[in-house]
Design an enzyme around this catalytic site. Structure first.
Site, PDB file in Angstrom:
ATOM      1  N   CYS A  24       0.824  -1.220   0.000  1.00  0.00           N
ATOM      2  CA  CYS A  24       0.000   0.000   0.000  1.00  0.00           C
ATOM      3  C   CYS A  24       0.855   1.266   0.000  1.00  0.00           C
ATOM      4  O   CYS A  24       0.326   2.374  -0.144  1.00  0.00           O
ATOM      5  CB  CYS A  24      -0.927   0.006   1.209  1.00  0.00           C
ATOM      6  N   CYS A  43     -13.144   0.058   8.167  1.00  0.00           N
ATOM      7  CA  CYS A  43     -12.206  -0.371   7.109  1.00  0.00           C
ATOM      8  C   CYS A  43     -12.181   0.612   5.949  1.00  0.00           C
ATOM      9  O   CYS A  43     -13.203   1.210   5.600  1.00  0.00           O
ATOM     10  CB  CYS A  43     -12.639  -1.709   6.517  1.00  0.00           C
ATOM     11  N   SER A  44     -11.018   0.721   5.305  1.00  0.00           N
ATOM     12  CA  SER A  44     -10.976   1.379   3.994  1.00  0.00           C
ATOM     13  C   SER A  44     -11.650   0.434   3.002  1.00  0.00           C
ATOM     14  O   SER A  44     -11.711  -0.771   3.235  1.00  0.00           O
ATOM     15  CB  SER A  44      -9.529   1.649   3.589  1.00  0.00           C
ATOM     16  N   ILE A  91     -12.565  -1.191  -1.009  1.00  0.00           N
ATOM     17  CA  ILE A  91     -11.875  -1.726  -2.188  1.00  0.00           C
ATOM     18  C   ILE A  91     -12.182  -0.757  -3.336  1.00  0.00           C
ATOM     19  O   ILE A  91     -13.349  -0.439  -3.585  1.00  0.00           O
ATOM     20  CB  ILE A  91     -12.355  -3.166  -2.432  1.00  0.00           C
ATOM     21  N   LYS A 118     -10.014   5.955   4.152  1.00  0.00           N
ATOM     22  CA  LYS A 118     -11.381   5.518   4.484  1.00  0.00           C
ATOM     23  C   LYS A 118     -12.359   5.884   3.365  1.00  0.00           C
ATOM     24  O   LYS A 118     -13.395   5.252   3.186  1.00  0.00           O
ATOM     25  CB  LYS A 118     -11.805   6.181   5.810  1.00  0.00           C
ATOM     26  N   HIS A 120      -9.261   3.705  -1.313  1.00  0.00           N
ATOM     27  CA  HIS A 120      -7.874   3.248  -1.140  1.00  0.00           C
ATOM     28  C   HIS A 120      -7.496   2.290  -2.287  1.00  0.00           C
ATOM     29  O   HIS A 120      -7.424   1.084  -2.085  1.00  0.00           O
ATOM     30  CB  HIS A 120      -7.749   2.575   0.236  1.00  0.00           C
TER      31      HIS A 120
HETATM   32  N1  COA Z   1     -16.608   1.828   3.955  1.00  0.00           N
HETATM   33  C1  COA Z   1     -17.832   2.296   3.688  1.00  0.00           C
HETATM   34  N2  COA Z   1     -18.736   1.602   2.947  1.00  0.00           N
HETATM   35  C2  COA Z   1     -18.327   0.421   2.448  1.00  0.00           C
HETATM   36  C3  COA Z   1     -17.047  -0.110   2.678  1.00  0.00           C
HETATM   37  C4  COA Z   1     -16.181   0.642   3.468  1.00  0.00           C
HETATM   38  N3  COA Z   1     -14.973   0.195   3.750  1.00  0.00           N
HETATM   39  N4  COA Z   1     -16.932  -1.283   2.046  1.00  0.00           N
HETATM   40  C5  COA Z   1     -18.103  -1.495   1.434  1.00  0.00           C
HETATM   41  N5  COA Z   1     -18.936  -0.469   1.672  1.00  0.00           N
HETATM   42  C6  COA Z   1     -20.318  -0.333   1.249  1.00  0.00           C
HETATM   43  C7  COA Z   1     -20.467  -0.565  -0.238  1.00  0.00           C
HETATM   44  O1  COA Z   1     -20.441   0.661  -0.941  1.00  0.00           O
HETATM   45  C8  COA Z   1     -21.837  -1.206  -0.298  1.00  0.00           C
HETATM   46  O2  COA Z   1     -22.823  -0.197  -0.189  1.00  0.00           O
HETATM   47  P1  COA Z   1     -24.184  -0.265  -1.045  1.00  0.00           P
HETATM   48  O3  COA Z   1     -24.857  -1.523  -0.567  1.00  0.00           O
HETATM   49  O4  COA Z   1     -24.898   0.993  -0.668  1.00  0.00           O
HETATM   50  O5  COA Z   1     -23.739  -0.359  -2.469  1.00  0.00           O
HETATM   51  C9  COA Z   1     -21.917  -2.023   0.961  1.00  0.00           C
HETATM   52  O6  COA Z   1     -21.021  -1.397   1.884  1.00  0.00           O
HETATM   53  C10 COA Z   1     -21.501  -3.479   0.778  1.00  0.00           C
HETATM   54  O7  COA Z   1     -20.342  -3.492   0.003  1.00  0.00           O
HETATM   55  P2  COA Z   1     -19.562  -4.797  -0.363  1.00  0.00           P
HETATM   56  O8  COA Z   1     -18.676  -4.487  -1.523  1.00  0.00           O
HETATM   57  O9  COA Z   1     -20.516  -5.958  -0.507  1.00  0.00           O
HETATM   58  O10 COA Z   1     -18.674  -5.030   0.921  1.00  0.00           O
HETATM   59  P3  COA Z   1     -17.793  -6.265   1.201  1.00  0.00           P
HETATM   60  O11 COA Z   1     -18.353  -6.952   2.391  1.00  0.00           O
HETATM   61  O12 COA Z   1     -17.599  -7.074  -0.020  1.00  0.00           O
HETATM   62  O13 COA Z   1     -16.401  -5.600   1.605  1.00  0.00           O
HETATM   63  C11 COA Z   1     -14.838  -4.999   3.307  1.00  0.00           C
HETATM   64  C12 COA Z   1     -16.263  -4.834   2.770  1.00  0.00           C
HETATM   65  C13 COA Z   1     -14.715  -4.132   4.536  1.00  0.00           C
HETATM   66  C14 COA Z   1     -14.569  -6.459   3.683  1.00  0.00           C
HETATM   67  C15 COA Z   1     -13.843  -4.551   2.188  1.00  0.00           C
HETATM   68  O14 COA Z   1     -14.110  -3.231   1.852  1.00  0.00           O
HETATM   69  C16 COA Z   1     -12.404  -4.693   2.649  1.00  0.00           C
HETATM   70  O15 COA Z   1     -11.841  -5.789   2.610  1.00  0.00           O
HETATM   71  N6  COA Z   1     -11.782  -3.587   3.052  1.00  0.00           N
HETATM   72  C17 COA Z   1     -10.382  -3.609   3.482  1.00  0.00           C
HETATM   73  C18 COA Z   1      -9.467  -3.384   2.308  1.00  0.00           C
HETATM   74  C19 COA Z   1      -8.035  -3.554   2.730  1.00  0.00           C
HETATM   75  O16 COA Z   1      -7.670  -4.442   3.474  1.00  0.00           O
HETATM   76  N7  COA Z   1      -7.145  -2.717   2.196  1.00  0.00           N
HETATM   77  C20 COA Z   1      -5.729  -2.771   2.482  1.00  0.00           C
HETATM   78  C21 COA Z   1      -5.474  -2.154   3.774  1.00  0.00           C
HETATM   79  S1  COA Z   1      -3.825  -2.382   4.359  1.00  0.00           S
END
Ligand code: COA
Length: 386
Positions: A85, A208-209, A211, A331, A334
């Site tokens: 990252c 979480c941040s 995708i 947030k 990312h």
């Molecule tokens: N913040 C705010 N809203 C989020 C979000 C986040 N981090 N992630 C997803 N959403 C929202 C989406 O926009 C979606 O909204 P909608 O229903 O109105 O369209 C809803 O939440 C569901 O999204 P979805 O894509 O199904 O979520 P997911 O469960 O597949 O993924 C996480 C969510 C948190 C698991 C994923 O964002 C993640 O893995 N984040 C961490 C990324 C990471 O590790 N980066 C590297 C860091 S070192």
């Protein structure tokens, strides 16, 4: 060593770009940056492009060559930089070193990631490559779970609460509303975060941040040359430092601090003779809410263990004690390889007074803090308006 300035920037919107390919995002950010610098593309002498996981995410490697080709800049040298990252931040540092050493006068620094082509599971697996394959990912540890361990330890040692972590996300979304490039333009409440469902306890979805797809480009120029070119919006980079730490969490002395961040920022403060109180705004690496709290402590804005309370008291909101992540931070989007470059773009805008509703008043000095993995790489840049 010669001084280096940013003279142009280009950014795509961060979000889910179903209608744009990886290379279209590169072209959009690259062309915007060249136009913004008011230079001709042929004056660019080299490219450094940050990208973390294109092989796993879109099946494409050899990104350095792809960027030069896509921007019509063949045959100049074009190099991909990978530091998880922190790929964008390390690409920026590579461009700075190339100019400060006297090798080039003008270079382009890019960052790119297209993460939404694959399922969340596949993206998590790709991101997991930033940790230790043997001791972490192989055993099922994802990035949310690694940061959850740090959060638990911080809660245990310092009494940090889930609500305080939630406030980091609330503040980020509040700033993101005013950023047209942000993935999310909606405010959230502490209750929203608390009810958003655990991803890896104590971290919830809204800790979480996301995708994200996105690309960012900077044009760098040797400072004296930028002055001669009459580029009034140039922003000088007065420190660029980097440090490393153990890849795996098991190798760390402490789970409640990032040693690489502390070492890199100490060197940056020493180089610039600045102190934390001199920094007007910081774009810091808040990949998870706990990372925000760790960073404000490790960067010296608050004492170790007091970060959660500082956020709760509003000391990190816009135009408070230290303006943290006016862009909305990680947030609010990312795209991992692009993040470090986008942080520098936000500081460029803030120091030029062009950040609109999220403008930090009288912003003169800005800091960017970009982290790779769970803290194994940290890069710091400090910038000031020339
Ligand atoms: N913040 C705010 N809203 C989020 C979000 C986040 N981090 N992630 C997803 N959403 C929202 C989406 O926009 C979606 O909204 P909608 O229903 O109105 O369209 C809803 O939440 C569901 O999204 P979805 O894509 O199904 O979520 P997911 O469960 O597949 O993924 C996480 C969510 C948190 C698991 C994923 O964002 C993640 O893995 N984040 C961490 C990324 C990471 O590790 N980066 C590297 C860091 S070192």
């Amino acid at each position: 060593m010669r001084s280096v300035s940013i003279i142009g920037t280009g950014l795509t919107k961060f979000g889910e770009h179903w209608d744009k390919s990886f290379r279209e995002l590169i072209a959009e950010a690259g062309v915007k940056a060249i136009e913004s610098a008011k230079i001709e593309g042929k004056t660019i002498e080299a490219i450094y492009g940050g990208c973390m996981a294109s092989g796993r995410l879109i099946g494409q490697e050899h990104i350095g060559a792809l960027i030069a080709d896509q921007l019509g800049l063949n045959p100049i040298p074009s190099t991909r930089v990978e530091a998880a990252c922190a790929s964008g931040g390390v690409a920026l540092r590579s461009g700075i070193l190339a100019i400060s050493s006297g090798t080039y006068d003008i270079v382009a620094v890019g960052g790119i990631e297209k993460m939404t082509e694959v399922s969340t599971e596949a993206a998590s697996f790709a991101l997991g490559g930033a940790g230790d394959q043997e001791t972490e990912l192989f055993h099922g540890a994802t990035f949310p779970s690694l940061y959850a361990l740090m959060a638990r330890r911080h809660m245990e040692e310092f009494g940090t609460t889930e609500e305080q972590m939630a406030m980091c996300s609330v503040q980020a979304h509040k700033n993101g509303v005013n950023n047209p490039h942000s993935q999310f333009q909606r405010e959230i409440t502490v209750e929203d975060v608390m009810q958003s469902g655990y991803v890896a306890s104590p971290l919830k979805l809204l800790d979480c941040s996301p995708i994200t797809d996105g690309a960012a480009t900077l044009i760098l120029c040797e400072t004296e040359k930028a002055k001669k070119m009459g580029l009034e919006n140039a922003v000088e980079i007065i420190a660029s430092t980097q440090a490393s730490d153990s890849l795996a969490l098991t190798g760390r002395k402490s789970l409640t601090e990032m040693a690489a961040t502390k070492i890199a920022v100490k060197e940056a403060y020493e180089k610039t003779k600045l102190e934390p109180k001199d920094i007007d705004l910081v774009e810091l690496h808040d990949c998870f809410s706990i990372a925000n709290i760790l960073a404000i402590e490790d960067l010296g804005f608050f004492k170790k263990g007091e970060g959660g309370k500082a956020v709760e008291k509003g000391k990190t909101s816009l135009n408070s004690e230290i303006s943290v992540n006016p862009s909305g931070g990680l947030k609010c989007g990312h795209p991992v390889g692009a993040t470090g470059v986008k942080q520098a773009i936000e500081i460029f805008e803030q120091l030029n007074g062009t950040a609109g509703k999220r403008q930090v008043k009288n912003a003169k000095i800005g800091m960017a803090h970009n982290v790779g993995g769970s803290g194994a790489t940290a890069v710091i840049h400090i910038m000031k308006k020339t």
